[in-house]
Write a protein that holds these residues in place. Structure first.
Motif, PDB file in Angstrom:
ATOM      1  N   LYS A   1      11.783  29.920  58.771  1.00 32.03           N
ATOM      2  CA  LYS A   1      12.892  30.769  59.202  1.00 32.03           C
ATOM      3  C   LYS A   1      13.666  31.313  58.002  1.00 32.03           C
ATOM      4  O   LYS A   1      14.045  32.503  57.965  1.00 32.03           O
ATOM      5  N   LEU A   2      13.904  30.475  57.000  1.00 29.74           N
ATOM      6  CA  LEU A   2      14.641  30.892  55.811  1.00 29.74           C
ATOM      7  C   LEU A   2      13.907  32.024  55.081  1.00 29.74           C
ATOM      8  O   LEU A   2      14.508  33.038  54.719  1.00 29.74           O
ATOM      9  N   ASN A   3      12.616  31.845  54.864  1.00 25.94           N
ATOM     10  CA  ASN A   3      11.827  32.870  54.169  1.00 25.94           C
ATOM     11  C   ASN A   3      11.744  34.163  54.978  1.00 25.94           C
ATOM     12  O   ASN A   3      11.859  35.279  54.436  1.00 25.94           O
ATOM     13  N   TYR A   4      11.550  33.994  56.293  1.00 29.41           N
ATOM     14  CA  TYR A   4      11.420  35.164  57.169  1.00 29.41           C
ATOM     15  C   TYR A   4      12.721  35.968  57.201  1.00 29.41           C
ATOM     16  O   TYR A   4      12.725  37.194  57.078  1.00 29.41           O
TER      17      TYR A   4
ATOM     18  N   VAL B   1       1.000  21.457  55.075  1.00 31.09           N
ATOM     19  CA  VAL B   1       2.293  21.946  55.587  1.00 31.09           C
ATOM     20  C   VAL B   1       3.103  22.583  54.457  1.00 31.09           C
ATOM     21  O   VAL B   1       3.724  23.640  54.631  1.00 31.09           O
ATOM     22  N   ILE B   2       3.102  21.925  53.285  1.00 36.80           N
ATOM     23  CA  ILE B   2       3.856  22.471  52.146  1.00 36.80           C
ATOM     24  C   ILE B   2       3.288  23.832  51.742  1.00 36.80           C
ATOM     25  O   ILE B   2       4.036  24.791  51.503  1.00 36.80           O
ATOM     26  N   PHE B   3       1.985  23.927  51.685  1.00 32.71           N
ATOM     27  CA  PHE B   3       1.345  25.202  51.331  1.00 32.71           C
ATOM     28  C   PHE B   3       1.698  26.288  52.348  1.00 32.71           C
ATOM     29  O   PHE B   3       2.021  27.435  51.985  1.00 32.71           O
ATOM     30  N   ALA B   4       1.657  25.938  53.624  1.00 35.11           N
ATOM     31  CA  ALA B   4       1.991  26.904  54.671  1.00 35.11           C
ATOM     32  C   ALA B   4       3.440  27.372  54.537  1.00 35.11           C
ATOM     33  O   ALA B   4       3.742  28.561  54.693  1.00 35.11           O
ATOM     34  N   GLY B   5       4.347  26.434  54.234  1.00 34.40           N
ATOM     35  CA  GLY B   5       5.758  26.803  54.077  1.00 34.40           C
ATOM     36  C   GLY B   5       5.991  27.747  52.912  1.00 34.40           C
ATOM     37  O   GLY B   5       6.886  28.600  52.950  1.00 34.40           O
TER      38      GLY B   5
ATOM     39  N   PHE C   1       9.460  22.176  58.298  1.00 38.10           N
ATOM     40  CA  PHE C   1       8.655  23.400  58.247  1.00 38.10           C
ATOM     41  C   PHE C   1       9.290  24.594  58.977  1.00 38.10           C
ATOM     42  O   PHE C   1       9.362  25.697  58.417  1.00 38.10           O
ATOM     43  N   PRO C   2       9.773  24.446  60.237  1.00 35.99           N
ATOM     44  CA  PRO C   2      10.353  25.624  60.918  1.00 35.99           C
ATOM     45  C   PRO C   2      11.555  26.213  60.169  1.00 35.99           C
ATOM     46  O   PRO C   2      11.732  27.437  60.144  1.00 35.99           O
TER      47      PRO C   2
ATOM     48  N   ARG D   1       5.156  33.845  56.217  1.00 43.26           N
ATOM     49  CA  ARG D   1       6.419  34.484  56.596  1.00 43.26           C
ATOM     50  C   ARG D   1       6.361  34.742  58.098  1.00 43.26           C
ATOM     51  O   ARG D   1       5.896  35.773  58.543  1.00 43.26           O
ATOM     52  N   TRP D   2       6.830  33.745  58.847  1.00 39.63           N
ATOM     53  CA  TRP D   2       6.723  33.800  60.305  1.00 39.63           C
ATOM     54  C   TRP D   2       8.094  33.869  60.958  1.00 39.63           C
ATOM     55  O   TRP D   2       9.097  33.415  60.375  1.00 39.63           O
ATOM     56  N   PRO D   3       8.134  34.379  62.191  1.00 35.96           N
ATOM     57  CA  PRO D   3       9.349  34.201  62.991  1.00 35.96           C
ATOM     58  C   PRO D   3       9.539  32.713  63.301  1.00 35.96           C
ATOM     59  O   PRO D   3       8.575  31.923  63.261  1.00 35.96           O
ATOM     60  N   LEU D   4      10.731  32.324  63.631  1.00 38.55           N
ATOM     61  CA  LEU D   4      11.046  30.914  63.859  1.00 38.55           C
ATOM     62  C   LEU D   4      10.177  30.305  64.959  1.00 38.55           C
ATOM     63  O   LEU D   4       9.730  29.151  64.856  1.00 38.55           O
ATOM     64  N   ARG D   5       9.894  31.055  66.008  1.00 33.02           N
ATOM     65  CA  ARG D   5       9.145  30.499  67.138  1.00 33.02           C
ATOM     66  C   ARG D   5       7.762  30.032  66.727  1.00 33.02           C
ATOM     67  O   ARG D   5       7.255  29.029  67.269  1.00 33.02           O
ATOM     68  N   TYR D   6       7.117  30.734  65.782  1.00 28.38           N
ATOM     69  CA  TYR D   6       5.803  30.313  65.325  1.00 28.38           C
ATOM     70  C   TYR D   6       5.887  28.954  64.633  1.00 28.38           C
ATOM     71  O   TYR D   6       5.056  28.054  64.866  1.00 28.38           O
TER      72      TYR D   6
END
Length: 594
Positions: free
Chosen positions: A187-190, A127-131, A182-183, A135-140
């Motif tokens: 969202k912050l990065n996106y 999860v940390i690696f994915a975060g 995670f969301p 760079r995803w939209p919030l819904r993902y």
């Protein structure tokens, strides 16, 4: 405030517009291509390798874990293939990969474990690696987290023999917390990337708008220059006829005193010519058609000639004209003498014009000197009407004059003199400053740094002025579509008994020259059927050395450069006075000017 609200609304509309959203999707797809692939490749490699830890610890779970990860790898490879074929986007590829992994992780959690510690560590790191990478939209992010928060506990509670509390105690709390956060991280990065793109996008739009405005401004400047060039020709051409005819009529007037009507007509013609010259001069400066031409000159002779120019006008008004020049100046200065003279002339002329009594003074003082340059202070001071404080800020603007309480014709003018002087000073890398008080006079000052030499300027040896007893047998061809100008030019030639022929256009001039050669051609540039440029090119094929003088109303430097590069021998500008005409053409005819 209303403008800010409208601007904010406009920017918000851009932010949510379809075009912006489409560009953003294209941008983020390109920008995150490497991250999405890295995410998938990492799990392709690391998931099977994570099974080694269970093998080394002797956990039989290894035999379930490895085949499961190999199966998930096959599915991930399928997603990557679809992305490569552009069936799905990079974001969709990484999303489907993570969703598939959550399902497989839930299945693995339901299988028997000696300990869930290692699995919880692996899941938290995933999860940390994915975060960090995605760079995803919030819904993902919400979908993945909801899947994990539901499937992981459900697989333990409903399928596994291990109690849910044991799972939580062995590290599940960290897995759950990571998925809750995670969301928000996604969202912050996106949103950060989206804002950066939005700023770049709007900045690009502003740059494009500025570029369009710049293009429009350049086109307008070119149009203005072309218009003034055309107007120069259209105004100066008939003005040439007026000025020339007036001078001829005054020469023919019998008696010592010319007719008062002719004197008035001459004054009006000269004034109109000065207005036209001022407008064109200002336009040339603003269109960057004026380049300074520094030449060595004697400053004492320079200022002496200037003073003599203004002495008659000052004496006529009964005012004192003083030129106070520092006697310690170098005997040679290097500057554009013509443009410097133009600035001083404008300032002194204005000072005399607006001074009814008292004096006008030009002070020239040396401020400092280096081996390379001398710095001079110039000041033109008068005791005239002065300039009100309210009008001083705009005194250097075009077509601006001091509003006087008088209505004297002597105080009329174009209002361009100071504007031209300011622009010329900018070419000299200097500025004009004004000090004035209404009713107490004005003082204009500027400072120049110019190269110098202590060696006197070498005087050029003048050619001996020899006037032949009789005019040589020469023939002149005059080509001009304006009948008035043809009459003026032929009348001037007749007065010197010079044989001549006329042509009304360039084609006719070429035909006449081909039938009988001439010693000089006076060629207008703009004529119907064939212009002066084309006609000159054809004549040059017949005779490459015959003098061809451009007799034109265009005073623009680029027109002169084009003419000289096209084969013309000289460039003489209308309107002109008879003596200037003779002084210019006689050397081309081999006649010495007396």
């Amino acid at each position: 405030m209303g403008f800010n609200v409208q601007k904010s609304s406009y920017l918000k509309d851009i932010y949510h517009s379809e075009s912006f959203e489409q560009l953003w999707q294209e941008e983020t797809e390109i920008k995150t291509r490497i991250q999405n692939r890295l995410f998938c490749i990492t799990f392709l490699v690391c998931n099977p390798l994570s099974a080694i830890a269970f093998y080394l610890s002797g956990d039989p779970f290894f035999y379930t874990l490895l085949p499961t990860h190999l199966l998930s790898d096959a599915i991930i490879l399928g997603y990557m293939f679809l992305n490569h074929k552009k069936v799905i986007s990079g974001q969709q590829m990484s999303f489907y990969t993570f969703a598939t992994l959550v399902c497989f992780y839930a299945f693995l959690l339901s299988r028997p474990h000696l300990s869930y510690v290692q699995s919880c560590i692996n899941l938290t790191l995933a999860v940390i690696f994915a975060g960090l990478v995605l760079r995803w939209p919030l819904r993902y992010g919400v979908v993945i987290s909801v899947m994990a928060l539901v499937l992981y506990p459900a697989s333990i509670h409903f399928v596994s023999s291990t109690s849910l509390s044991d799972f939580v105690e062995q590290g599940a709390i960290f897995v759950m917390a990571a998925h809750v956060v995670f969301p928000f991280v996604v969202k912050l990065n996106y949103n950060k990337d989206r804002r950066e793109f939005y700023f770049r996008y709007t900045l690009q739009q502003q740059n494009d708008a500025l570029e369009r405005q710049k293009t429009i401004a350049e086109q307008a400047t070119r149009a203005k220059t072309d218009f003034l060039s055309m107007m120069s020709h259209e105004i100066r051409t008939p003005l040439n006829g007026i000025v020339g005819m007036v001078h001829l009529m005054m020469q023919e007037e019998s008696g010592e005193r010319p007719n008062d009507l002719l004197k008035t007509l001459k004054f009006s013609a000269d004034h109109l010519m000065a207005v036209v010259n001022d407008v064109l001069d200002f336009n040339k400066i603003n269109s960057n058609h004026v380049v300074l031409d520094p030449q060595p000159f004697n400053p004492f002779e320079f200022f002496d000639i200037l003073k003599k120019t203004f002495d008659p006008k000052a004496n006529e008004k009964g005012i004192s004209l003083v030129f106070s020049v520092d006697p310690g100046l170098p005997v040679q200065l290097v500057a554009d003498r013509l443009r410097l003279s133009q600035v001083i002339t404008n300032l002194v002329h204005n000072a005399i014009k607006f001074t009814a009594k008292g004096s006008v003074t030009l002070d020239v003082k040396e401020v400092s000197r280096t081996p390379e340059a001398v710095t001079l202070d110039f000041a033109v001071t008068d005791t005239g009407i002065g300039i009100p404080k309210s009008e001083q800020p705009g005194i250097f603007e075009i077509f601006t004059q001091v509003r006087t309480r008088t209505h004297s014709d002597s105080l009329t003018g174009t209002g361009l003199g100071l504007a031209i002087s300011r622009e010329l000073m900018r070419l000299f890398n200097s500025e004009i400053h004004l000090e004035s008080e209404e009713g107490k006079g004005s003082r204009f000052t500027f400072r120049l740094s110019v190269p110098y030499s202590m060696e006197p300027v070498k005087a050029s040896q003048p050619r001996p002025a020899v006037v032949p007893e009789g005019m040589p047998e020469v023939r002149v061809l005059v080509a001009d579509d304006n009948k008035t100008n043809l009459v003026l030019a032929t009348q001037l030639l007749k007065r010197r008994n010079i044989l001549h022929d006329t042509a009304s256009n360039g084609q006719e001039a070429y035909k006449m020259f081909s039938r009988g050669r001439y010693d000089l051609v006076l060629m207008d540039l703009r004529m119907p059927i064939m212009d002066g440029f084309e006609s000159t090119a054809l004549i040059r094929q017949l005779d490459p050395v015959v003098p061809i003088i451009a007799l034109t109303a265009s005073a623009f430097e680029n027109e002169k450069e084009r003419a000289m590069a096209s084969g013309f021998s000289g460039y003489f500008i209308k309107p002109f006075i008879p003596q200037d005409f003779y002084d210019y053409i006689f050397p081309f005819l081999g006649i010495a000017v007396k």
